[in-house]
Structure formats: C-alpha cells, structure tokens
Design a protein around this motif. Structure first.
Motif, short mmCIF file in Angstrom:
data_model
loop_
_atom_site.label_atom_id
_atom_site.label_comp_id
_atom_site.label_asym_id
_atom_site.label_seq_id
_atom_site.Cartn_x
_atom_site.Cartn_y
_atom_site.Cartn_z
N ALA A 1 47.98 34.27 3.74
CA ALA A 1 46.83 33.52 4.27
C ALA A 1 45.81 34.42 4.97
O ALA A 1 44.63 34.09 5.05
CB ALA A 1 47.32 32.45 5.24
N ILE A 2 46.26 35.56 5.49
CA ILE A 2 45.32 36.43 6.20
C ILE A 2 44.49 37.27 5.22
O ILE A 2 43.31 37.51 5.43
CB ILE A 2 46.08 37.35 7.19
CG1 ILE A 2 46.73 36.48 8.29
CG2 ILE A 2 45.15 38.40 7.80
CD1 ILE A 2 47.57 37.27 9.28
N ALA B 1 41.51 34.43 6.23
CA ALA B 1 40.95 34.71 7.56
C ALA B 1 40.07 35.95 7.56
O ALA B 1 38.95 35.94 8.10
CB ALA B 1 42.09 34.87 8.56
N LEU B 2 40.53 37.04 6.95
CA LEU B 2 39.75 38.29 7.01
C LEU B 2 38.48 38.20 6.18
O LEU B 2 37.43 38.68 6.56
CB LEU B 2 40.61 39.47 6.54
CG LEU B 2 41.60 40.00 7.56
CD1 LEU B 2 42.56 40.99 6.91
CD2 LEU B 2 40.89 40.66 8.73
N TYR C 1 36.09 35.39 8.20
CA TYR C 1 35.62 35.63 9.57
C TYR C 1 35.65 37.09 9.97
O TYR C 1 35.21 37.44 11.06
CB TYR C 1 36.46 34.81 10.55
CG TYR C 1 36.41 33.32 10.28
CD1 TYR C 1 35.21 32.63 10.42
CD2 TYR C 1 37.53 32.63 9.87
CE1 TYR C 1 35.14 31.27 10.16
CE2 TYR C 1 37.47 31.27 9.61
CZ TYR C 1 36.28 30.60 9.75
OH TYR C 1 36.22 29.26 9.49
N GLY C 2 36.18 37.94 9.10
CA GLY C 2 36.25 39.36 9.45
C GLY C 2 37.28 39.61 10.54
O GLY C 2 37.95 38.70 11.01
N THR C 3 37.38 40.86 10.94
CA THR C 3 38.38 41.18 11.96
C THR C 3 38.03 40.55 13.30
O THR C 3 38.90 40.33 14.14
CB THR C 3 38.51 42.71 12.12
OG1 THR C 3 37.21 43.25 12.39
CG2 THR C 3 39.06 43.34 10.86
N VAL D 1 37.61 37.70 13.99
CA VAL D 1 38.33 36.44 14.19
C VAL D 1 39.32 36.58 15.34
O VAL D 1 39.77 35.60 15.92
CB VAL D 1 39.04 36.03 12.87
CG1 VAL D 1 40.25 36.91 12.61
CG2 VAL D 1 39.43 34.55 12.90
#
Ligand code: SF4
Lengths: 590, 80
Positions: free
Chosen positions: A245-246, A252-253, A256-258, A260
């Motif tokens: 999922a990341i 997520a990455l 929203y980029g790091t 997040v």
C-alpha cells in the motif's frame, strides 16, 4: 564455492587526479569484484583515504559508485553512492541519490569513479565521461551560477538531457562549505536530486571539480551473469512494490510524497518543532503531503500524482510544488526538507518552504543541514521562528558567501558555536533529521551510533516504531539495541544494491520481495547469495566504516546525543532522552 | 462522550469539504472502543492502518476511548 569468487562482471574503475588532471581507467581490483554502491565507496575510502587527512586537503577522495543492479531492468534501482571523508563530521560518509547519472556510469562499465588530488590553479573544471574516455574542460562559465542554469547549459552543450546526466556542485561547494551537497539531475534534467549530507560537495569544491557529465550513448547493457535468477528476482521485487500500500501506484508515496509523514510524526509527538523544543507543530497540517496535494490541485485544477526521480522507478514519490500561476516552483519537497524549513523553523507557509527548498537546490546545499542551521540561528537571535521572509534572506547570504553566509553554510554546529547556542541538535557535527529522539527511541540510538553522524537513512527504525511496517513497536520503549543494529546492517546492504531505500517499506513486509533483491544481485554478479548474506554484507560495510572512524579519532564519547535532550522534557510526552550510554555502546559491540 | 478525530491522507473525509487532518468531533457512547469509532465513521477496519490516540500508537482496536481523546487515523503511509 566461495560466494565472493564467482563474479563474472568485468567492470572498471576510473581514477581522476585533479592535481595533474589525468584520467585513468583501471581494472576493478579482485577484492572489489563483488562490491558496489556504499560497500564499494566505503571500501575505497577505508583502503585509500588516510583517516587523519584533512577532508578538504589533497589526500581526501570522492568516490562515486552505482549499485550492483543499477543500470539494469531492476525496478527503482538508479541510485548512485557518493563517498569520502566528511568535512562536516570528520568521519566516513556515504550519501546517495536517485538519478540517471549512476545508471549511465554503470552502463559505461564504471563501477567506481575515484576523484583524487587537488587542482592547484584555483580554477574549476568540468569532467566529461563517455564511451571514448574521460576529458576535462574549464568550468569557468558556470562558476557562481545557480545550479539549474549551470546544469541545463552543461547538458545542452553535451548532447541534451536525453543523452546525458549531470552531477555538479553549487556555490556552497565552490566555497567549501560543510553543508554543501552533491547535486544530480533528475529524469527531467532538473538540478534537484542530492547526495546531500555530510558536505561532500565541499570536498569536490576543494578539488576544483565543478561538474561531471556522463554520456552513455553507444554503451552496451550492463552484463548479467545469470539472467534467469536476475529476472526471477526483479519480478519478485516488482510484484512486492506494486502490491504494498505504501509503494504501489497511487499509494501513499505516489500520492502524497514522503511529506505524508508530517502529520503522522506530529500526531505521535515526534515532529521536532522550533529547533527541537517541542514535538508537535501547530502548522503541521498546512505543510504536510496532503496539503501539498490539495494545494497543487487547487492551483492546477487537477490531481497531480508524483513522478519518478530517476529512470526505472516504479514507486515515483518525487513531487513538484506549483506557483499560483501554475508554473513549477520547486521539486522535490521531501518530508525532510518540508520539516526542516517548516516545523523546525516554525514556518507554515508552503510557498516559503518551497522557496527555501529551491534556494538550497540552486546553491547546492543540504536541506536538512540548512533547516537545522536556521533553527539554531533563530535560537541565536539571528531571526524569529516563523519569519519565512527573513529565513529566505539568510539563505541568500550563503550564496553571497558573506561572513554570515559562510557560518550558516557550515552547518548547525558551527552556527551554534558562533552564536553561543547550546541547543544544537546534531551528532558528530551533522544536524539531526526530522524524527525526535525523545519521542522515538530507536531512531535516537541510530543517530547516536551511525557512522554518518545523525542520519535517519542509516537505519530507518521509524518503519516498525511509527509506521507499523515490519513490526509494531512502541516508539517510547528505550529497548532498541538490536533493532538499531539489524536495521543498519540491512540498510548498508540495500545501499550497496543501487536500490532506493524506499523499497524497504515493501520488502520488509513482503519476504519474497527481499529475496527478489538478493536474487537480482546474484543474477548480475553470478554469486549464490541468500538472505543470510544480507546481514553478512551489511556488517562488512559497517565494520569498514567503524574502523575508519576509529582511526579518524572517534570514540564512544562521540556516539552520544546532545546533552540538552537528557535535560529538557519534550512536549507533548514530556520525556527526556533516557537510553543508557551502556546500551548505546552495545549496538556495534559484537 | 465526544472524541476529536483527524483523518489523514486517503482517509480524509471526502465530500465533507474537510481537508485531511481537519478535526472532527464525533459523539460516541461512553466507553466506546476504537473499533466502534471506525464503525461510526463507516471506515472499513482494514483501511485504517494506524491509530494514534493522544500521541500514543494504539494497536488494540478493542481499547476504550475516553471523552475528549484526540484520535488520528492513517492508511498505510511511509516516507523518509
Ligand atoms: S522512490 Fe522516490 S526517491 Fe526513491 S528512486 Fe523512486 S522517486 Fe526517487
């Protein structure tokens, strides 16, 4: 069969001497045959650089090495390691970046590029490397210029950004400042990807090397000794990255980029705020990855997902931030940079954070060190936390190389000394990244013992301590000795593969992904490595680095967090740094 | 009782006009658990990877919440 003796890859070393501007290709020594990336940069620093040398003198060297699988079809593997003795810490340094530059170097069959000696004519030079060899030309036109301009001009005159990637130092490196990073072009030719930490840009500056352009046109593919094993491995890794999922697309990455992480560390009370005075920042939500996503959407009129910084990256976490008129302001606002100029400076305006990020990219500065330095400078009365306009003016001082600019450009520790500040968050002279040790104990231990100075990428214990990846540990529990060691070993291995460390999120949770990485390496090299070799190699890397640092004069007393963290309780948890020294000393005792 | 909820990243309350992380008061019966809160918010339990209550990471979804608690909900996230 000895796993070290089966390699078939016939790579070369390119040795560049800046004293007489000679460039010599040598066969890769047999001992290094199965080393690459951080393992190779740290090996060469250990074996060739006198530990007691002045980091800015002629005896230091800068070593570039692509990882084992860099240049192949392995996903997310275009990392380049840069090593040397750090002018910031006085110890060994490896910093790495995602860029096509390392990929091109690997395709030219160059496992290590070693820069040694020192220019004696007070001029800066451009090194060009291609299939025909390596040549020098004067870099005068680009000295003192913004990096975006210098790099674009160098790429344009060298065949264009499709054909070449550029590595360069900015004004900070020319002036040999301790916060100077080494800049590389991203996939679009932006001067934005940094081997940022530890001042290796200053070492290149001290040698008179302004830029290195690599052109791999006409180069053959990286040879692969055992294609079946390699293909099996890369497929396993790609599956893990695509599934987790990341790391998956629109995960997520990618969304929203790091950055997040801003909200998560804020909620956990571990987001260092206003020079590590507090663990929560009231402006966190305004600067977080979610706010970057929402702000871009508002300004551009559509969702904007992130892009790969380098060829072949399927995680694609690199963001851009846009002006109100939709034009691009900067890339990339990483979590670390966002935090450094945001929470650590008390600034909650993304446009100001973006400007500070851009200026560091233009002047060739490490954003973490400069954000940390600004925090210390605010303590010292040079400006008020939250006054973004003044922070921007201070970074311009670095470009002008005024006496104040030179102090700031030499980092948090020097700035603290110059202005009588005792609250200086650093270890071994390198300023602390965006995780507060009093709220996340394992990362504090990692900062303490890392061979690199305070460095979260040495062993990203945040994964199990905060993110619930590869375990679920209590961040406030001080018993993290084994965690700090095993994560640093695993990381040293990953840093040697050429993969971006962000693959760790997937492969720590999905075992077949990690096996895939080991198979990829064995496939390229023709070795028979297993998961057991990960710890063995990681330990070998750390042992070299620890030995260098010992010879450079480091003792257990250097493996300590700054005293204020043991005295000042940190809100909201109101805890102090309480990991006993004896536990810290056990991390690498065995 | 009322708890103060912040939904982050992809858990941001879409359609409500709220940005991810805007605080939202949620009324629950006294002694309600984390699992009960997720149910009230119509969030599938597996979509929520991480729960932080008053700054402490909470892995036990059967833990009771207290009135006034600050509850942060996250999907799987990573970075560096
Ligand atoms: S995951 Fe992000 S930092 Fe790593 S190589 Fe890909 S885009 Fe670059």
């Amino acid at each position: 069969m000895d796993p070290e003796r089966t390699g078939v890859r016939m790579d070369r070393m390119l040795r560049v001497n800046m004293t007489d501007r000679s460039a010599t290709f040598e066969p890769l020594p047999a001992a290094y045959r199965n080393r690459a990336g951080r393992w190779l940069t740290s090996s060469i620093v250990h074996d060739e650089v006198p530990a007691s040398c002045h980091p800015l003198g002629p005896n230091n060297k800068v070593i570039f090495s692509p990882g084992f699988v860099t240049g192949t079809a392995a996903p997310t593997s275009s990392r380049i390691s840069v090593g040397g003795k750090s002018p910031l810490t006085g110890g060994i340094k490896e910093a790495n970046a995602g860029t096509g530059w390392g990929r091109r170097l690997a395709r030219l069959g160059i496992r290590a590029l070693v820069v040694e000696g020192q220019s004696t004519d007070n001029r800066f030079w451009l090194l060009k490397v291609d299939t025909k060899g390596a040549t020098f030309e004067p870099a005068d036109p680009w000295v003192g210029k913004k990096l975006s301009e210098a790099v674009a001009a160098i790429a344009a005159k060298s065949g264009g950004k499709e054909r070449v990637d550029v590595c360069a130092i900015g004004v900070a490196g020319e002036h040999r400042m301790g916060a100077a990073g080494v800049c590389f072009t991203d996939r679009e030719g932006r001067a934005s990807r940094y081997a940022g930490r530890g001042g290796l840009g200053a070492v290149l500056g001290s040698k008179g090397l302004k830029a290195i352009v690599v052109d791999d046109s006409g180069a053959a593919d990286v040879p692969i000794a055992d294609k079946a094993t390699f293909d099996s491995g890369r497929k396993k890794l790609a599956a893990a990255l695509g599934e987790h999922a990341i790391t998956k697309p629109k995960g997520a990455l990618n969304s929203y980029g790091t950055a997040v992480l801003v909200n998560i560390l804020n909620e956990a009370g571990g987001l260092p705020t206003r020079n590590f005075r507090e663990g929560r920042f009231e402006g966190a939500a305004k600067i977080a990855g979610e706010a970057i996503f929402a702000g871009n959407k508002e300004r551009l009129g559509h969702d904007l997902y992130n892009h790969p910084c380098s060829p072949g990256c399927i995680i694609a976490c690199s963001n851009t931030w846009h002006h109100k008129d939709r034009s691009e302001h900067t890339s990339c606002i990483e979590y670390e940079s966002d935090w450094a100029f945001g929470a650590d400076c008390g600034i909650s305006d993304l446009d100001q954070i973006a400007e500070l990020n851009l200026l560091c990219n233009e002047y060739g500065l490490d954003t973490i060190e400069i954000g940390g330095t600004l925090g210390v400078a605010a303590e010292g009365g040079l400006w008020k936390f939250g006054d973004g306009k003044r922070a921007i003016e201070l970074v311009h001082e670095i470009d002008k190389a005024t006496p104040l600019g030179r102090i700031l450009g030499n980092g948090a520790l020097i700035t603290g000394r110059a202005f009588g500040v005792t609250r200086v968050p650093h270890v071994k002279g390198q300023s602390m990244p965006a995780y507060e040790p009093r709220a996340v104990k394992g990362i504090g231990m990692t900062y303490a013992v890392s061979t690199m100075g305070a460095d979260h990428t040495s062993g990203y214990t945040i994964a199990p301590e905060i993110l619930g990846v590869s375990g679920k540990l209590d961040p406030l529990d001080p018993k993290k000795t084994d965690l700090a060691r095993t994560f640093q070993y695993a990381t040293a291995f990953i840093d040697s593969t050429g993969h971006c460390l962000f693959i760790a999120f997937a492969i720590l949770d999905i075992a077949s992904g990690f096996e895939g990485v080991v198979e990829e390496c064995s496939g390229v090299l023709g070795t028979k490595w297993t998961m057991d070799d990960v710890g063995r190699i990681g330990k070998a890397v750390l042992d070299l680095e620890l030995d260098f640092n010992r010879r450079a004069g480091f003792t257990a007393a250097d493996d300590r967090l700054p005293e204020f963290m043991s005295r000042e309780p940190l809100p909201p948890h109101n805890g102090v740094w309480d990991v006993p020294d004896a536990e810290i000393d056990k991390v690498f005792a065995s | 009782m009322i708890v103060e909820v912040r939904r982050y990243a992809s858990l941001g309350a879409s359609g409500t006009g709220q940005l991810p992380g805007d605080p939202q008061d949620v009324e629950l019966e006294d002694g309600a658990t984390i699992a009960r809160l997720l149910e009230e918010l119509a969030l599938p339990p597996e979509a929520v990877h991480l729960v932080i209550v008053d700054g402490r990471i909470r892995h036990d979804r059967e833990e009771a919440l207290r009135h006034g608690a600050r509850v942060a909900l996250f999907p799987p996230v990573g970075g560096g």
